[in-house]
Design an enzyme around this catalytic site. Structure first.
Site, PDB file in Angstrom:
ATOM      1  N   TRP A  25       0.832  -1.208   0.000  1.00 39.37           N
ATOM      2  CA  TRP A  25       0.000   0.000   0.000  1.00 39.37           C
ATOM      3  C   TRP A  25       0.866   1.256   0.000  1.00 39.37           C
ATOM      4  CZ3 TRP A  25      -5.450   0.471   0.568  1.00 39.37           C
ATOM      5  CH2 TRP A  25      -6.133  -0.744   0.596  1.00 39.37           C
ATOM      6  N   PHE A  58      -0.846  -5.478   7.854  1.00 38.87           N
ATOM      7  CA  PHE A  58      -1.348  -6.555   8.708  1.00 38.87           C
ATOM      8  C   PHE A  58      -0.607  -7.869   8.427  1.00 38.87           C
ATOM      9  CE2 PHE A  58      -4.320  -9.972   9.793  1.00 38.87           C
ATOM     10  CZ  PHE A  58      -4.659  -9.625  11.095  1.00 38.87           C
ATOM     11  N   VAL A  80       3.111   1.171   6.055  1.00 43.25           N
ATOM     12  CA  VAL A  80       2.509   2.444   6.455  1.00 43.25           C
ATOM     13  C   VAL A  80       1.006   2.241   6.634  1.00 43.25           C
ATOM     14  CG1 VAL A  80       2.283   3.256   4.060  1.00 43.25           C
ATOM     15  CG2 VAL A  80       2.283   4.909   5.925  1.00 43.25           C
ATOM     16  N   HIS A  88     -10.277   0.863  12.257  1.00 47.97           N
ATOM     17  CA  HIS A  88      -9.373   0.002  11.499  1.00 47.97           C
ATOM     18  C   HIS A  88      -7.907   0.341  11.791  1.00 47.97           C
ATOM     19  CE1 HIS A  88      -7.147  -1.064   7.732  1.00 47.97           C
ATOM     20  NE2 HIS A  88      -7.844  -2.179   7.870  1.00 47.97           N
TER      21      HIS A  88
END
Length: 159
Positions: A25, A58, A80, A88
């Protein structure tokens, strides 16, 4: 921002087998973190680190654990997480942080903690080690992990 007071960590880690585990991400931030880690590894004598991509932050602990179990001497975990409007952020940040700590303690393999937990994109970019950034957290994570590896290696040699 807590960039002041960071130690200057300079070690010879020639021969260390290093995995950089990086989330997928936030490409611009991740590119900066990876480049910073690679600069630190090169400066320490690590010539061929392995870059492994995880889906997200995660997933960093599980992939890092697999690297440690596969024989890497050092793992540099980079990711990040940017705060949003739901809980979340807290769940993923806590799970990834706790998981990475557990990997290091359970395996004895140093894990560099390069997980940015930021309120917004600007904070992440400012820590990514990009031109104009105030901090280089990828470099710092790699240096800390390498320094820990050298310390553990030296302690083992004293036995």
């Amino acid at each position: 921002m807590a960039g002041h007071g960071a130690p200057e960590l300079s070690v010879d880690a020639s021969g260390a087998r290093v995995a950089i585990v990086a989330s997928s991400w936030h490409t611009e931030v991740m590119d900066g973190l990876i480049a910073g880690a690679e600069r630190a590894l090169k400066a320490a004598g690590v010539t061929e680190p392995t870059l492994i991509r995880a889906a997200g932050s995660f997933e960093l602990p599980l992939v890092s654990q697999a690297c440690a179990q596969a024989g890497y001497d050092v793992v540099v975990a980079l990711g990040v997480i940017i705060r949003g409007g739901t809980p979340h952020f807290e769940y993923v940040s806590a799970a990834a942080t706790d998981g990475l700590s557990r990997v290091a303690l359970d395996t004895g393999v140093p894990v560099g903690f390069g997980l940015l937990t930021c309120d917004d994109d600007e904070q992440a970019l400012d820590r990514a080690g990009l031109p104009g950034s105030r901090e280089d957290k990828g470099r710092e994570a790699a240096e800390a992990a390498l320094s820990t590896w050298v310390t553990l290696r030296d302690l083992t040699a004293r036995r």
